[in-house]
Design an enzyme around this catalytic site. Structure first.
Site, PDB file in Angstrom:
ATOM      1  N   ASN A 171       8.241   6.742  16.387  1.00  0.00           N
ATOM      2  CA  ASN A 171       6.987   7.440  16.670  1.00  0.00           C
ATOM      3  C   ASN A 171       6.731   8.632  15.765  1.00  0.00           C
ATOM      4  OD1 ASN A 171       9.172   8.728  17.891  1.00  0.00           O
ATOM      5  ND2 ASN A 171       7.922   9.582  19.526  1.00  0.00           N
ATOM      6  N   GLY A 247      15.372   8.138  21.086  1.00  0.00           N
ATOM      7  CA  GLY A 247      14.803   6.806  21.295  1.00  0.00           C
ATOM      8  C   GLY A 247      14.616   6.568  22.779  1.00  0.00           C
ATOM      9  N   THR A 251      18.105   2.267  25.583  1.00  0.00           N
ATOM     10  CA  THR A 251      18.983   2.233  24.404  1.00  0.00           C
ATOM     11  C   THR A 251      19.941   3.411  24.428  1.00  0.00           C
ATOM     12  OG1 THR A 251      17.173   1.224  23.178  1.00  0.00           O
ATOM     13  CG2 THR A 251      19.012   2.073  21.883  1.00  0.00           C
ATOM     14  N   GLU A 269      18.084  12.311  22.979  1.00  0.00           N
ATOM     15  CA  GLU A 269      16.719  12.747  23.297  1.00  0.00           C
ATOM     16  C   GLU A 269      15.941  11.478  23.621  1.00  0.00           C
ATOM     17  OE1 GLU A 269      13.183  13.296  21.502  1.00  0.00           O
ATOM     18  OE2 GLU A 269      13.222  13.378  23.674  1.00  0.00           O
ATOM     19  N   CYS A 303       7.350  11.419  23.157  1.00  0.00           N
ATOM     20  CA  CYS A 303       8.127  11.567  24.407  1.00  0.00           C
ATOM     21  C   CYS A 303       7.626  12.743  25.238  1.00  0.00           C
ATOM     22  CB  CYS A 303       9.592  11.770  24.077  1.00  0.00           C
ATOM     23  SG  CYS A 303       9.848  13.099  22.913  1.00  0.00           S
ATOM     24  N   GLU A 481      18.867  20.231  21.179  1.00  0.00           N
ATOM     25  CA  GLU A 481      18.827  20.545  19.763  1.00  0.00           C
ATOM     26  C   GLU A 481      17.726  21.586  19.599  1.00  0.00           C
ATOM     27  OE1 GLU A 481      19.021  17.045  17.161  1.00  0.00           O
ATOM     28  OE2 GLU A 481      20.475  16.121  18.509  1.00  0.00           O
TER      29      GLU A 481
HETATM   30  O1  TXE Z   1      13.322   2.612  20.814  1.00  0.00           O
HETATM   31  P1  TXE Z   1      14.828   2.246  20.694  1.00  0.00           P
HETATM   32  P2  TXE Z   1      12.141   1.660  20.581  1.00  0.00           P
HETATM   33  C1  TXE Z   1      10.798   4.934  24.170  1.00  0.00           C
HETATM   34  C2  TXE Z   1       9.492   4.244  24.429  1.00  0.00           C
HETATM   35  C3  TXE Z   1       9.671   2.929  23.779  1.00  0.00           C
HETATM   36  C4  TXE Z   1      11.136   2.663  24.063  1.00  0.00           C
HETATM   37  C5  TXE Z   1      11.727   1.696  23.093  1.00  0.00           C
HETATM   38  O2  TXE Z   1       9.354   4.030  25.834  1.00  0.00           O
HETATM   39  O3  TXE Z   1       8.866   1.920  24.366  1.00  0.00           O
HETATM   40  O4  TXE Z   1      11.759   3.923  23.896  1.00  0.00           O
HETATM   41  O5  TXE Z   1      11.277   2.088  21.792  1.00  0.00           O
HETATM   42  C6  TXE Z   1      18.006   2.029  17.285  1.00  0.00           C
HETATM   43  N1  TXE Z   1      22.706   1.190  19.201  1.00  0.00           N
HETATM   44  N2  TXE Z   1      10.776   5.807  23.013  1.00  0.00           N
HETATM   45  O6  TXE Z   1      12.436   0.217  20.719  1.00  0.00           O
HETATM   46  O7  TXE Z   1      15.156   0.843  20.950  1.00  0.00           O
HETATM   47  C7  TXE Z   1      16.711   1.434  16.796  1.00  0.00           C
HETATM   48  O8  TXE Z   1      16.931   0.581  15.700  1.00  0.00           O
HETATM   49  C8  TXE Z   1      22.275   2.085  18.283  1.00  0.00           C
HETATM   50  C9  TXE Z   1      10.906   7.218  23.251  1.00  0.00           C
HETATM   51  O9  TXE Z   1      11.692   2.107  19.254  1.00  0.00           O
HETATM   52  O10 TXE Z   1      15.462   3.268  21.528  1.00  0.00           O
HETATM   53  C10 TXE Z   1      15.939   2.694  16.422  1.00  0.00           C
HETATM   54  O11 TXE Z   1      16.345   3.160  15.154  1.00  0.00           O
HETATM   55  N3  TXE Z   1      20.999   2.175  17.858  1.00  0.00           N
HETATM   56  C11 TXE Z   1      11.404   7.930  22.021  1.00  0.00           C
HETATM   57  C12 TXE Z   1      16.358   3.679  17.494  1.00  0.00           C
HETATM   58  O12 TXE Z   1      17.583   3.182  18.015  1.00  0.00           O
HETATM   59  C13 TXE Z   1      20.097   1.345  18.406  1.00  0.00           C
HETATM   60  C14 TXE Z   1      10.668   7.534  20.791  1.00  0.00           C
HETATM   61  C15 TXE Z   1      15.351   3.803  18.640  1.00  0.00           C
HETATM   62  O13 TXE Z   1      15.132   2.516  19.117  1.00  0.00           O
HETATM   63  C16 TXE Z   1      20.454   0.376  19.375  1.00  0.00           C
HETATM   64  C17 TXE Z   1      10.583   6.107  20.665  1.00  0.00           C
HETATM   65  C18 TXE Z   1      21.817   0.323  19.769  1.00  0.00           C
HETATM   66  N4  TXE Z   1      22.256  -0.552  20.675  1.00  0.00           N
HETATM   67  C19 TXE Z   1      10.645   5.274  21.772  1.00  0.00           C
HETATM   68  N5  TXE Z   1      19.321  -0.315  19.718  1.00  0.00           N
HETATM   69  C20 TXE Z   1      11.329   9.430  22.144  1.00  0.00           C
HETATM   70  N6  TXE Z   1      12.206  10.006  22.950  1.00  0.00           N
HETATM   71  O14 TXE Z   1      10.522  10.052  21.481  1.00  0.00           O
HETATM   72  C21 TXE Z   1      18.312   0.206  19.003  1.00  0.00           C
HETATM   73  N7  TXE Z   1      18.766   1.200  18.208  1.00  0.00           N
END
Ligand code: TXE
Length: 501
Positions: A171, A247, A251, A269, A303, A481
Site C-alpha cells: 500500500n 502487512g 501473515t 505492524e 492501516c 517503530e
Molecule cells: O499482505 P501480506 P497483503 C492487510 C490488508 C490486506 C491484507 C493482506 O487487510 O488485505 O493485509 O494484504 C509478504 N512470510 N494489509 O496480501 O500478505 C508478502 O510477500 C513472510 C495491511 O499484501 O501481509 C508482502 O511482501 N512474508 C498492511 C508482505 O509479506 C510473507 C498493508 C505483506 O503481505 C509471507 C498491507 C510469509 N508467510 C496489507 N506471506 C498495513 N498494516 O498497512 C506474505 N509475505
C-alpha cells in the site's frame, strides 16, 4: 556476474536497457550487484488502473535468500564498526540521491499501486526522502546514556543486532521500506529487503539509488518474490537476527510463529479497523473533510484509515448527509491525472475481497448510501475500480464493523454517550489508531486515552511527527517503530558497569 549464465537463463541484468520494448524485468540486488534469480519463474506486475502488464518480477526461492543473507552477514561487521556519524552521512547521501529522483518515485509508485499521482508525490515520494534524512539527524542527536553509582559508572552501548529481514506490503511501498531501511542500517545492521510482489518498482529504484551512491556491498540487499517462495524462507533463515514486518494480521501470525523458535527480534505492524469519533461540538466543515480523507486516502488502503465513523446522535443526520455529499464529490479515475482523488485498488483479487464485504454488509442489514462501480473511459475497463462506498445501519458487532476491509468502504454508526462511543470503537480485534473530533480538547484527550490503540489524532488525522512511537496493540501488531523506538528496535542495548578505583 556471469553474463553467459544469465543470458542462458533468459534474464540479463548485465545491462538495463531503458528503451527495451515490452515489460521491464526486475532483478534481485545481492552483494552490491543486480543478479538473476536462481530459478526462472517470473510474476507479471500489472497496472491496477488498467490491468496491463508493465513489468516482471522474479519469484525468488530460498537459494536466492541464502545468497542475500550471506552477503548481508559478510558486510555487517565492517558496516557496524563505522561510527554513527559515518553511517548518518550515508543516509544523507541516499536521501539526496532519492530526492533527485523524486518525480520518478511518484510516477512509478502511482503506476505500480494505482494511487493518484498527487498522493504519490505528497506522501510516498516526500516521506521516502524524509525518512532517510530524519534518521540521519536522529542518529547524530543521540545522547550517551550514563548512569552514575557511588562507586561505579554504567555506560549504555547500543550495538547492531546483526542481519535484519525487512518485509513490506503493497500500500505504501517505498514509504514503508525506507522507514525500515534507514534506521536499520543507521544502527549498524545489514539488511535483506523483501518488498511486496505486487508493487516492486520503487524498491528496485531504491536499489538503483543505493548502487549509484556506492553504499558498501552487502549492506542492503533485496530479494523479490512472494510470501511462500521468498518471504517465509527469509523469516525462517537461521542467520537472520531480526524481522521487521508490515502487512496483514494473518501473515503477521505466520511470521511471528516462524521467528519465535530462534528468538529473532520482531516488530509487527499489522492491520487496523480504526474509528473516527465525531462529537456534536466538532467544527463540522473541518470534521467532514478530515473524516472523508481519513476514510478514503489511498483508496482506503492504509492501516491507519478511519473505516468506521461514529457520530453523536444529535448531529447524525446532518453529518451523514454532508459526509455522503463530500464522498460523492470525490474525483475517481486516472491515477496520472492531477485532479484525481481516488485511484484503483491494488489487484483484482483485493477488489473481489472488498466487494465481497459490501455484499456481506447488505446481508447484515446495512443500507448502502453511496458506492458501486465508477463510470470510466474504456482504457480502464480491466482495472480494479470501486466508487467510494458508505454504509449505515450495521450493528457494531457485524463483520463489516469489526473486520478489516482495507478498501474505499466506510461504515457509519451513531452513539448517545462518550462511554458508548468508546465501547463501539474498542469493539474490534484490532487496535492501531483512531481520531476524535470535538472542540472540547480535554474530552478529546480523555476519549483518546480510553481507546485500545497505539495512536490517536484529535481534530486531525495522519499528522505525523516522526519522533513519536508508531504501532498498535491487540491484532494490530507488536512493538513500536518511529523515532527513538526505531533506534531501540534496530539495536541491542548493552550496559557496561565500570567500578571506580
Ligand atoms: O499482505 P501480506 P497483503 C492487510 C490488508 C490486506 C491484507 C493482506 O487487510 O488485505 O493485509 O494484504 C509478504 N512470510 N494489509 O496480501 O500478505 C508478502 O510477500 C513472510 C495491511 O499484501 O501481509 C508482502 O511482501 N512474508 C498492511 C508482505 O509479506 C510473507 C498493508 C505483506 O503481505 C509471507 C498491507 C510469509 N508467510 C496489507 N506471506 C498495513 N498494516 O498497512 C506474505 N509475505
Amino acid at each position: 556476474m556471469d553474463p553467459e549464465k544469465c543470458c542462458e537463463s533468459g534474464c540479463n541484468p548485465c545491462e538495463r536497457d531503458p528503451d527495451k520494448e515490452g515489460p521491464i524485468d526486475l532483478y534481485n540486488y545481492i552483494g552490491g550487484e543486480f543478479v538473476c534469480q536462481s530459478g526462472d519463474e517470473w510474476m507479471n506486475v500489472l497496472e491496477p488502473a488498467t490491468g496491463l502488464r508493465f513489468a516482471r518480477v522474479p519469484l525468488s526461492t530460498s537459494e536466492d535468500v541464502d545468497a542475500a543473507v550471506a552477503a548481508a552477514r559478510k558486510a555487517q561487521p565492517a558496516w557496524g564498526a563505522l561510527s554513527v556519524d559515518e553511517r548518518a552521512v550515508w543516509l544523507d547521501r541516499i536521501a539526496d540521491a532519492l530526492e533527485e529522483r523524486y518525480e520518478d518515485i511518484a510516477s512509478l509508485e502511482s503506476r505500480d499501486t494505482g494511487k493518484p499521482i498527487s498522493l504519490a508525490r505528497a506522501v510516498d515520494a516526500k516521506r521516502s526522502v524524509t525518512n532517510f534524512r530524519f534518521f540521519a539527524g536522529l542518529l547524530r542527536e543521540q545522547e550517551s546514556e550514563i548512569f552514575e553509582m557511588e562507586d561505579s559508572t554504567n555506560f549504555v552501548v547500543h550495538k547492531p543486532v546483526g542481519v535484519g529481514a525487512l518485509i513490506t506490503p503493497w500500500n505504501l511501498p517505498l514509504y514503508l521500506l525506507s522507514w525500515k531501511v534507514a534506521p536499520a542500517i543507521g544502527m549498524g545492521n545489514s539488511v535483506v529487503c523483501k518488498p511486496s510482489e505486487l508493487t516492486p518498482m520503487t524498491a528496485d529504484l531504491l536499489m538503483q539509488v543505493i548502487d549509484d551512491v556506492g553504499l558498501p556491498a552487502g549492506v542492503v540487499n533485496l530479494v523479490h518474490g512472494n510470501g511462500g517462495g521468498a518471504g517465509a524462507p527469509l523469516v525462517a533463515h537461521h542467520d537472520v537476527d531480526l524481522v521487521s514486518f508490515t502487512g496483514g494480521t494473518d501473515t503477521g501470525q505466520k511470521v511471528a510463529a516462524s521467528a519465535a523458535p530462534s528468538f529473532k527480534k520482531l516488530s509487527l505492524e499489522l492491520g487496523g479497523k480504526n474509528a473516527s469519533i465525531v462529537f456534536s461540538d466538532c467544527d463540522m466543515e473541518t470534521t467532514v473533510s478530515g473524516v472523508v480523507r481519513a476514510g478514503f486516502l489511498n483508496q482506503g488502503q492504509v492501516c491507519l484509515c478511519g473505516s468506521r465513523v461514529l457520530v453523536e446522535d444529535s448531529i447524525y443526520e446532518q453529518f451523514r448527509d454532508r459526509f455522503v455529499d463530500a464522498v460523492e464529490s470525490m474525483v475517481v479515475g486516472d491515477p496520472s491525472d492531477e485532479a484525481t482523488e481516488l485511484g484503483a485498488l491494488i489487484s483484482s483479487e483485493h477488489l473481489g475481497k472488498v466487494s465481497e464485504y459490501v455484499e456481506v454488509a447488505k446481508k447484515e442489514g446495512g443500507n448502502l448510501l453511496t458506492g458501486g462501480q465508477p463510470s470510466l473511459p474504456s482504457k480502464f475497463e480491466h482495472g480494479n475500480w470501486m466508487a467510494p462506498t458508505v454504509i449505515e445501519g450495521l450493528s457494531p458487532d457485524s463483520r463489516c464493523s469489526t473486520e478489516e476491509i482495507f478498501g474505499p468502504v466506510v461504515t457509519l454508526h451513531r452513539f448517545g454517550s462518550e462511554e458508548e462511543a468508546v465501547a463501539i470503537a474498542n469493539n474490534t480485534r484490532y487496535g492501531l489508531a483512531g481520531s476524535v473530533w470535538t472542540s472540547d480538547l480535554e474530552r478529546g484527550k480523555r476519549v483518546s486515552e480510553s481507546l485500545e490503540t497505539g495512536m490517536v489524532w484529535v481534530n486531525t488525522w495522519l499528522h505525523r511527527d516522526l519522533r513519536v512511537p508508531f504501532g498498535g496493540v491487540k491484532d494490530s501488531g507488536v512493538g513500536r517503530e518511529g523515532g527513538k523506538w526505531s533506534l531501540g528496535f534496530f539495536s541491542e542495548a548493552m550496559n557496561v558497569c565500570v567500578k571506580h578505583d
